[in-house]
Design a protein around this motif. Structure first.
Motif, mmCIF file in Angstrom:
data_model
loop_
_atom_site.group_PDB
_atom_site.id
_atom_site.type_symbol
_atom_site.label_atom_id
_atom_site.label_comp_id
_atom_site.label_asym_id
_atom_site.label_seq_id
_atom_site.Cartn_x
_atom_site.Cartn_y
_atom_site.Cartn_z
ATOM 1 N N ARG A 136 0.550 -1.441 0.324
ATOM 2 C CA ARG A 136 0.075 -0.294 0.251
ATOM 3 C C ARG A 136 0.635 1.712 0.556
ATOM 4 N NH1 ARG A 136 -4.931 0.624 0.736
ATOM 5 N NH2 ARG A 136 -5.151 -0.892 -0.102
ATOM 6 N N LEU A 137 2.109 1.140 0.412
ATOM 7 C CA LEU A 137 2.892 2.272 0.942
ATOM 8 C C LEU A 137 2.812 3.162 -0.752
ATOM 9 C CD1 LEU A 137 5.622 3.225 2.931
ATOM 10 C CD2 LEU A 137 5.876 3.020 1.038
ATOM 11 N N VAL A 138 3.652 1.785 -1.325
ATOM 12 C CA VAL A 138 3.849 1.579 -2.881
ATOM 13 C C VAL A 138 3.183 2.200 -3.651
ATOM 14 C CG1 VAL A 138 5.418 0.696 -5.531
ATOM 15 C CG2 VAL A 138 6.253 0.245 -2.473
ATOM 16 N N GLU A 139 2.325 1.855 -3.938
ATOM 17 C CA GLU A 139 1.004 2.348 -4.469
ATOM 18 C C GLU A 139 0.506 3.447 -4.338
ATOM 19 O OE1 GLU A 139 -4.262 0.616 -5.021
ATOM 20 O OE2 GLU A 139 -3.289 0.118 -4.039
ATOM 21 N N ARG A 140 0.894 4.406 -3.345
ATOM 22 C CA ARG A 140 -0.171 5.590 -2.725
ATOM 23 C C ARG A 140 1.285 6.538 -2.998
ATOM 24 N NH1 ARG A 140 -3.665 6.829 1.556
ATOM 25 N NH2 ARG A 140 -2.460 8.032 2.628
ATOM 26 N N PHE A 141 2.609 6.182 -2.499
ATOM 27 C CA PHE A 141 3.871 7.126 -3.014
ATOM 28 C C PHE A 141 4.178 6.938 -4.686
ATOM 29 C CE2 PHE A 141 8.852 6.947 -2.057
ATOM 30 C CZ PHE A 141 8.821 8.423 -1.409
ATOM 31 N N MET A 142 4.004 6.258 -5.125
ATOM 32 C CA MET A 142 4.592 5.993 -6.603
ATOM 33 C C MET A 142 4.291 7.600 -6.886
ATOM 34 S SD MET A 142 6.792 4.426 -7.700
ATOM 35 C CE MET A 142 7.640 3.937 -5.969
ATOM 36 N N PRO A 143 3.259 8.393 -7.519
ATOM 37 C CA PRO A 143 2.802 9.040 -7.618
ATOM 38 C C PRO A 143 3.837 9.977 -7.417
ATOM 39 C CG PRO A 143 0.455 8.048 -7.554
ATOM 40 C CD PRO A 143 2.283 7.679 -7.051
ATOM 41 N N PHE A 144 3.601 10.872 -6.058
ATOM 42 C CA PHE A 144 4.650 11.853 -6.031
ATOM 43 C C PHE A 144 5.839 11.790 -6.206
ATOM 44 C CE2 PHE A 144 2.283 11.405 -1.983
ATOM 45 C CZ PHE A 144 1.790 11.673 -1.773
ATOM 46 N N VAL A 145 6.873 10.197 -6.334
ATOM 47 C CA VAL A 145 8.209 9.561 -6.608
ATOM 48 C C VAL A 145 8.197 10.806 -8.590
ATOM 49 C CG1 VAL A 145 9.574 8.306 -7.564
ATOM 50 C CG2 VAL A 145 8.257 7.523 -5.413
ATOM 51 N N ARG A 146 6.711 10.044 -9.407
ATOM 52 C CA ARG A 146 7.166 10.181 -10.908
ATOM 53 C C ARG A 146 7.036 11.592 -10.523
ATOM 54 N NH1 ARG A 146 2.836 7.434 -11.605
ATOM 55 N NH2 ARG A 146 3.054 6.236 -13.003
ATOM 56 N N VAL A 147 6.245 12.516 -9.920
ATOM 57 C CA VAL A 147 5.781 14.003 -10.458
ATOM 58 C C VAL A 147 7.992 14.545 -9.707
ATOM 59 C CG1 VAL A 147 5.540 16.394 -9.457
ATOM 60 C CG2 VAL A 147 3.515 14.392 -9.875
ATOM 61 N N HIS A 148 8.351 13.657 -8.543
ATOM 62 C CA HIS A 148 9.692 14.646 -8.441
ATOM 63 C C HIS A 148 10.552 14.114 -9.662
ATOM 64 C CE1 HIS A 148 13.470 14.724 -6.521
ATOM 65 N NE2 HIS A 148 13.242 15.862 -6.131
ATOM 66 N N ALA A 149 10.603 13.085 -10.391
ATOM 67 C CA ALA A 149 10.894 12.275 -11.528
ATOM 68 C C ALA A 149 11.120 13.720 -12.986
ATOM 69 C CB ALA A 149 11.247 11.102 -11.645
ATOM 70 N N PHE A 150 9.885 13.965 -12.304
ATOM 71 C CA PHE A 150 9.162 14.424 -14.059
ATOM 72 C C PHE A 150 9.965 16.184 -13.729
ATOM 73 C CE2 PHE A 150 5.931 17.803 -16.145
ATOM 74 C CZ PHE A 150 6.304 17.095 -17.282
ATOM 75 N N GLY A 151 9.973 16.633 -12.499
ATOM 76 C CA GLY A 151 10.725 17.469 -12.104
ATOM 77 C C GLY A 151 12.136 18.031 -12.488
ATOM 78 N N GLN A 152 12.765 16.940 -12.323
ATOM 79 C CA GLN A 152 14.070 16.688 -12.584
ATOM 80 C C GLN A 152 14.342 16.297 -14.105
ATOM 81 O OE1 GLN A 152 15.411 17.452 -9.688
ATOM 82 N NE2 GLN A 152 16.844 15.991 -9.146
ATOM 83 N N ARG A 153 13.812 15.602 -14.351
ATOM 84 C CA ARG A 153 14.112 15.879 -16.069
ATOM 85 C C ARG A 153 13.725 17.351 -16.840
ATOM 86 N NH1 ARG A 153 9.492 11.675 -19.487
ATOM 87 N NH2 ARG A 153 10.685 10.770 -18.500
ATOM 88 N N LEU A 154 12.316 18.326 -16.266
ATOM 89 C CA LEU A 154 12.460 19.216 -16.236
ATOM 90 C C LEU A 154 13.153 20.031 -16.348
ATOM 91 C CD1 LEU A 154 8.845 19.992 -16.126
ATOM 92 C CD2 LEU A 154 9.462 19.682 -17.717
#
Length: 428
Positions: free
Chosen positions: A256-274
């Motif tokens: 459940r932690l991973v399920e809830r946490f992945m959107p946070f990680v995706r947004v941060h990784a997207f910010g690093q890409r930008l």
């Protein structure tokens, strides 16, 4: 960052606290819509952000909203639209890309999270605007990668309790994973490389968790870092929720932690890409937006200039080739990003199609190049992603890095220098 609208607040009953908190921060306009009307509301306005102020009890309405968001996201000029979703207990968000927040969390926490997310939206809008401007001038700007940011994301897992193996497996199936069994090991990793999220597992007492969160909250580098805490410590983490707006606690277990946490990680990784993309645009495409190193064409052009300059001035120049056993694209890109943090300002490097990396050390003789390359290889060994998923409970073992070196000789051309570093033994 001011909360400038429009904002869409979705709830079937009046979300008085959320709306009042947004207005207190100057947000305007605020569009309130029920779940049945949410999709229609999105068709009439391009919101800065969306707040799902209450969970949706009817899947068809949530599906309609998800469909409307997907359609809007396909527009090339549409900047990232952050979504914050209140949830009960540890349940997942009704929309897969929404960032969850506890239903009873103060509305001020929603504002802090929106402020963090709007920084990513501003970055995306800047990238879109600059690429459009360059295209209108007839220039060919670098393309923003379209693949899922999770494909290149890396999460640091800190823990040593009984849930560590399960967390390792659950996280390792979704993102690159670096495990740390101690706070000291975690600190070394955070100082050596970029991380897209931190998971604090079990095995640490409240004081250790509090000390770790204090360090993260006091360092501006980690201001927007997603941090997830498993299990207990509710009273321990509460004081840090405003300083770390993307901090969440989950008690239900690793999956459940991973399920809830992945959107946070995706947004941060997207910010690093930008951020990498903006550097590439600043350098007129000479920097690779994937790695932060020079693009291939720019590297070879700079190498020819550096060789000519070294020969004219009679100064040293050395080149190293870093290659990795069983390397794939992900490992190679990860190594390149780590190496980009280690390079001196006078040096330059690029990642090759065979997953190796060339690094040029200007005004550097072979002995000094040995020292620099050895230091880089040591950091890579201890901070790179593993070539295979880690065994549960094991420490990050790193990856084998082979380094060959060559230094410029009076009779050398670029071709002969590269031929020696590609085929040479270390030290030739």
């Amino acid at each position: 960052m001011a909360l400038q609208g429009p904002f869409v607040v979705v709830a079937d009953s009046p979300a008085v606290d959320v709306v009042a908190a947004l207005r207190a921060e100057g947000a305007f306009p605020i569009i309130e819509a029920g779940w049945a009307d949410a999709a229609a509301a999105l068709a009439s306005v391009e919101p800065e952000a969306i707040v799902l102020a209450e969970p949706c009890g009817e899947p068809t309405r949530a599906a309609a909203l998800a469909k409307a968001l997907a359609a809007a996201g396909k527009k090339a000029d549409r900047a990232f639209t952050p979504i914050v979703a209140r949830t009960r207990d540890d349940s997942a968000a009704v929309l897969p890309d929404a960032l969850v927040i506890a239903a009873l969390a103060p509305a001020e926490r929603i504002n802090r999270r929106l402020t963090s997310l709007l920084r990513i939206r501003a970055l995306h809008a800047t990238v879109l605007r600059r690429t459009t401007t360059l295209s209108s001038r007839g220039e060919l700007p670098p393309e923003l990668p379209s693949r899922d940011p999770l494909d290149d994301a890396t999460v640091l897992l800190i823990g040593r309790g009984r849930c560590f193996p399960a967390l390792s497996v659950a996280l390792g199936e979704r993102v690159g994973l670096i495990g740390a069994l101690s706070v000291e090991s975690a600190a070394r990793t955070l100082n050596a490389r970029d991380i897209d999220g931190i998971v604090i597992g079990d095995g640490f007492g409240p004081r250790i968790v509090e000390a770790l969160l204090t360090v993260l909250a006091d360092d501006v580098r980690f201001r927007d870092m997603p941090v997830a805490v498993l299990g207990g410590h509710p009273a321990t983490i509460e004081p840090f929720c405003l300083g770390l707006p993307n901090l969440e606690r989950t008690a239900e277990g690793p999956e459940r932690l991973v399920e809830r946490f992945m959107p946070f990680v995706r947004v941060h990784a997207f910010g690093q890409r930008l951020r990498r993309m903006l550097k590439s645009l600043d350098a007129h495409g000479m920097v690779d937006p994937d790695t932060g190193l020079l693009a291939n064409e720019a590297f070879w052009r700079d190498l020819n200039r550096a060789v000519d300059d070294a020969e004219k001035r009679g100064i040293g120049l050395s080149i190293a080739r870093f290659s990795f056993t069983h390397a794939n694209r992900r490992i190679s890109v990860d190594a390149a990003r780590v190496l980009s943090r280690l390079m001196r300002q006078v040096d330059f490097a690029c990642r090759e199609a065979d997953n190796s990396i060339f690094a040029v050390f200007t005004e550097t003789d072979l002995r000094s190049a040995h020292i620099i390359a050895r230091r880089i290889a040591s950091v890579l060994k201890n901070t790179m992603l593993a070539p295979e998923p880690q065994r549960p409970g094991s420490q990050h073992a790193g990856i084998s890095t082979d380094v060959t070196l060559a230094t410029l000789k009076p009779s050398d051309s670029v071709d002969s220098l590269i031929a020696r570093v590609v085929g040479a033994d270390t030290g030739r």
